[in-house]
Design an enzyme around this catalytic site. Structure first.
Site, PDB file in Angstrom:
ATOM      1  N   HIS A 289       0.817  -1.224   0.000  1.00 62.44           N
ATOM      2  CA  HIS A 289       0.000   0.000   0.000  1.00 62.44           C
ATOM      3  C   HIS A 289       0.847   1.269   0.000  1.00 62.44           C
ATOM      4  CE1 HIS A 289      -3.684  -2.219   0.339  1.00 62.44           C
ATOM      5  NE2 HIS A 289      -3.282  -2.830   1.437  1.00 62.44           N
ATOM      6  N   HIS A 368      -0.431  52.241  -6.478  1.00 63.93           N
ATOM      7  CA  HIS A 368       0.142  50.923  -6.199  1.00 63.93           C
ATOM      8  C   HIS A 368       1.527  50.837  -6.827  1.00 63.93           C
ATOM      9  CE1 HIS A 368       0.556  46.465  -6.264  1.00 63.93           C
ATOM     10  NE2 HIS A 368      -0.131  46.557  -5.132  1.00 63.93           N
TER      11      HIS A 368
END
Length: 467
Positions: A289, A368
């Site tokens: 697994h 900005h």
């Protein structure tokens, strides 16, 4: 292999106990819509949380595969997922009233028979196969694990070899040339355990749901009569014997190489957690697994990388708009200076591609970083959301009478700066069908071939209230 997706015609249930917990549990397969995939739902927990059958949700691989999400877990998922892949069922909801999938007879055959008893329903959507493009390998030197996925365009085939250096089990091989052979060749093969492992598990009060009927116990050392008596007591049997094949209780093996076939079954179930149907040839030596899951993650990462490259077109300024700015304003309520999509170049039921041209004339550049203008990240997300809003609103006949409100934005990543002169191409794709007005989307923004932003978003369609 059927090119169309399919689900089941009606629900079907199974009851039993969990191998490790011993708790009684009922599992129900329910039909699911296109592109739903496999999902588990814990109906015994508050809120009935859903757990996607996704390799990224694996939390434990000791003795079985466990997946967890939304505060819930489901263990021993491999047999039920192998049955769904083997029956070529794409979309199903798997309800559980406990943490562990019932072990039944230790194989996948009862799940397969149950699915076949209700029948299958073909859906309109096509299967989106991933064709293994080249050899993909995985290995663990300390455990002598080797796994490889190889190109094979016509089907999904498997080859598995186990070798435990045991005189009883020896070296075994199993193979299927087509996933269509799963029912007859693999589905009925039961899980197995070595006696020394079984004794250790019993000592630690594990495998509470274990029974000689749902596991092959391989006897790897001599047993005294008192040891057989203790095992009989543990399994509520009057007597347990060792058969000539070297297994307990004179169990009749269904195939001479049943252990190897069961390892192949586990591998099919664990690789289902990749989340897409595959075409290719998978070969593995000594898989388990943990290795299956690691291999599945490697394949999934490759799929994600390749599909991300293909998912957003490199922008051609001459490309014809599917929706121009006037048509966009007929759908979205936003207006200058808060409308951030200039045109839509692709629009389908499942995804949309929109374009934002960034210029120095944008109002926000005044404040900005005016000396070093950078397109604000929050506005990139807003532009992506507006693109997704067009997709969502295109599902109603009168979009001008609806609004989209975003409920959640998650997994946001800013990958590169966006500057004046750039054109961002946004692609927003539904992660699952829209239900009750709720849409979940994956969004990616690119400048040229560079991913600059990505996020997952949830939005709700709301009708505009009349005054």
């Amino acid at each position: 292999m059927n090119p169309k997706q399919r689900t089941i015609k009606s629900e079907v249930s199974f009851s039993g106990v969990g191998l490790h917990t011993g708790a009684k549990v009922t599992l129900t397969f329910k039909p699911a819509p296109e592109n739903h995939g496999y999902k588990f739902q814990r109906i015994d927990l508050p809120g009935q949380p859903i757990i996607d059958a996704d390799v990224d949700n694996v939390t434990d691989t000791a003795r079985s595969t466990t997946i967890s999400q939304n505060g819930a877990s489901v263990s021993t998922t491999e047999h039920v997922l192998a049955a769904l892949v083997g029956c070529e069922v794409d979309n199903v909801l798997i309800e559980l009233d406990g943490i562990e999938v019932p072990i039944l007879d230790g194989s996948a055959i009862e799940f397969v028979n149950g699915l076949e008893s209700v029948g299958y329903k073909e859906q309109n959507a096509e299967r989106d196969y991933y064709y293994i493009p080249h050899n993909i390998s995985y290995s663990e030197e300390d455990r002598n694990v080797e796994m490889i996925a190889m190109p094979y365009q016509d089907d999904y085939r498997f080859t598995c070899m186990v070798d435990y250096n045991s005189p009883v089990l020896g070296s075994q091989h199993a193979t299927i040339s087509s996933i269509g052979d799963f029912k007859t060749e693999i589905a009925s093969c039961r899980t197995f355990v070595f006696l020394h492992e079984l004794e250790m598990l019993l000592k630690h009060n594990l495998i509470k749901g274990g029974d000689i009927n749902n596991a092959i116990v391989i006897v790897d050392h001599e047993l005294a009569p008192e040891e057989l008596s203790e095992l009989a007591k543990a399994f509520n049997r009057e007597e347990i014997k060792v058969a000539k094949e070297g297994v307990l209780n004179n169990i009749q093996l269904r195939h001479q190489n049943e252990p190897a076939r069961h390892k192949l079954l586990d591998m099919i179930g664990d690789l289902a957690l990749i989340g897409v149907p595959l075409k290719g040839h998978i070969m593995a030596a000594r898989p388990g697994h943990a290795a299956n899951v690691a291999f599945a993650k490697k394949i999934k990462a490759m799929i994600k990388k390749e599909r991300k490259k293909k998912s957003v077109n490199v922008y051609d300024p001459a490309s014809k708009a599917v929706l121009d700015i006037r048509q966009i304003m007929n759908i979205l309520p936003h207006r200058q200076p808060f409308l951030f999509i200039d045109k839509v170049i692709e629009l389908t039921k499942n995804y949309v591609v929109g374009v934002k041209n960034v210029t120095m004339n944008e109002e926000f550049f005044k404040g900005h970083f005016p000396g070093a203008p950078v397109f604000p990240g929050v506005i990139q997300i807003e532009a992506m959301a507006q693109t997704g809003g067009i997709l969502v609103l295109s599902t109603v006949p009168d979009p001008e009478n609806y609004l989209t409100y975003f409920l959640k934005i998650d997994k946001v990543r800013f990958r590169a700066q966006v500057n004046p002169g750039d054109s961002i191409v946004f692609r927003c794709e539904l992660m699952e069908p829209i239900r009750r007005g709720i849409a979940q989307m994956k969004g990616v923004g690119m400048v040229g071939e560079t991913v600059v932003v990505e996020a997952e978003m949830m939005a709700q369609i709301t009708k505009v209230k009349e005054n």
